[in-house]
Enzyme design. Structure first.
Site, PDB file in Angstrom:
ATOM      1  N   ASP A  64       2.427 -26.507  25.733  1.00  0.00           N
ATOM      2  CA  ASP A  64       1.498 -27.598  25.394  1.00  0.00           C
ATOM      3  C   ASP A  64       2.086 -28.984  25.656  1.00  0.00           C
ATOM      4  O   ASP A  64       1.404 -29.990  25.497  1.00  0.00           O
ATOM      5  CB  ASP A  64       1.030 -27.478  23.928  1.00  0.00           C
ATOM      6  CG  ASP A  64       2.162 -27.336  22.929  1.00  0.00           C
ATOM      7  OD1 ASP A  64       3.168 -26.686  23.252  1.00  0.00           O
ATOM      8  OD2 ASP A  64       2.033 -27.874  21.811  1.00  0.00           O
ATOM      9  N   HIS A 265      -0.535 -34.147  17.148  1.00  0.00           N
ATOM     10  CA  HIS A 265      -0.121 -32.740  17.256  1.00  0.00           C
ATOM     11  C   HIS A 265      -0.616 -31.958  16.035  1.00  0.00           C
ATOM     12  O   HIS A 265       0.156 -31.445  15.235  1.00  0.00           O
ATOM     13  CB  HIS A 265       1.420 -32.674  17.406  1.00  0.00           C
ATOM     14  CG  HIS A 265       1.952 -31.351  17.887  1.00  0.00           C
ATOM     15  ND1 HIS A 265       2.184 -30.289  17.033  1.00  0.00           N
ATOM     16  CD2 HIS A 265       2.317 -30.907  19.114  1.00  0.00           C
ATOM     17  CE1 HIS A 265       2.683 -29.266  17.722  1.00  0.00           C
ATOM     18  NE2 HIS A 265       2.772 -29.607  18.992  1.00  0.00           N
TER      19      HIS A 265
HETATM   20 ZN   LIG Z   1       3.859 -28.490  20.407  1.00  0.00          ZN
HETATM   21 ZN   LIG Z   2       6.989 -26.811  20.361  1.00  0.00          ZN
END
Ligand SMILES: [Zn+2]
Ligand SMILES: [Zn+2]
Length: 313
Positions: A64, A265
């Protein structure tokens, strides 16, 4: 300086949030922190030019945070980029890019200077310096702190005029800290100006569990952008998976003396992150939960948050 969030979701993109990437615009070009999948589309929507990016900093090798990078490099080549691009990250990132270059014939039109991340200064030019600090995560991972040094001293025109220095290029030289000679007399910058304002600094956690040393590294930051994968109830899960809660992010901001905390996040389980924002605000009131295309503008000592980059002119 402007900070634009191009992705704010952890692990997987959602309808509203892309995986993480942060674009920082300075008077000295743009700097990109992490490059989640879908980054190029996000740049397009935000109306940001990838060619302006001078350096990319990747926190760690989880999908990600990095899948958007190869495509970005290819696009820069298609745009016939000539200027060198600096890429900072772990050794695994270097191997990843080497594999792409070999197997996919990237045929880049520009030099990629790779710098292996390590604790300390990883990037420096006249105005910008970026420091890295290892965080506590399931793979080698780094937090970054960007400093924007102000080159121009605070100028006092009335003092300059008193000393018979005419408005024009000489003022500029003095402002940049150079001495000048006028009518056989040396004028030092400190005679007509004060030192430049303190540098601005923005800290970005990348992925990390809460740990004390990060507070030291972030001390005195103007803005802290901190991961906030989970809420307080899932503190056990956060420490097990080496992530942070919104509350822990707020403790870091409070103890570092930051002016603003932006959370990012977020686990995809949170459709509405206002709860995480509230939780953090109880500890550190000046907290915002970032969303994609949110923009933070810093001008002199003013910090303003805009919900959309279009309002951030
Ligand atoms: Zn991450
Ligand atoms: Zn990570």
């Amino acid at each position: 300086m402007k900070i634009v969030f191009l992705g704010t979701s952890a692990a997987v993109p959602t309808r509203e949030r892309n995986t993480v990437s942060i674009y920082i615009m300075t008077t000295n070009g743009a700097y990109l922190f992490d490059a989640g999948e879908g980054l190029q589309k996000q740049l397009q929507i935000a109306g940001l030019n990838p060619i302006k990016i001078k350096a990319v900093f990747i926190s760690h090798m989880h999908f990600d945070h990095v899948l958007g990078l190869p495509g970005l490099l290819m696009t820069m080549a298609l745009m016939n980029r000539k200027e060198k691009l600096t890429v900072v990250g772990t050794r695994k990132l270097f191997q990843f890019l080497k594999m792409f270059n070999k197997e996919f014939y990237m045929d880049l039109t520009f030099e990629v200077e790779f710098i292996e991340a390590h604790q300390g200064s990883v990037y420096k030019n006249k105005e910008i310096e970026v420091l890295a600090f290892p965080t506590v995560h399931s793979t080698e991972s780094y937090a970054y702190r960007l400093f924007e040094h102000k080159l121009k001293r605070k100028f006092h025109p009335e003092k300059a005029l008193e000393l018979g220095i005419p408005r024009g290029p000489l003022w500029n030289k003095l402002q940049l800290g150079e001495s000048i000679i006028i009518n056989g007399k040396t004028i030092k910058p400190e005679m007509v100006s004060d030192p430049p304002p303190a540098p601005l600094s923005v800290s970005i956690s990348g992925d990390t569990a809460y740990f004390e040393q990060l507070i030291e590294f972030f001390k005195g930051s103007d803005i802290i952008i901190h991961e906030s994968t989970f809420s307080r109830e899932l503190a056990n899960k956060a420490s097990e998976m080496l992530h942070s809660t919104s509350e822990q992010a707020a403790i870091v901001a409070l103890r570092s003396g930051a002016k603003l905390l932006a959370l990012y996040h977020f686990s995809e389980r949170y459709k509405d992150v206002s709860y995480l924002e509230e939780e953090a605000r109880k500890i550190f009131p000046n907290t915002v939960a970032a969303k994609d295309f949110m923009c933070i503008k810093i001008e002199d000592n003013d910090i303003n948050v805009f919900n959309n980059i279009n309002e951030c002119e």
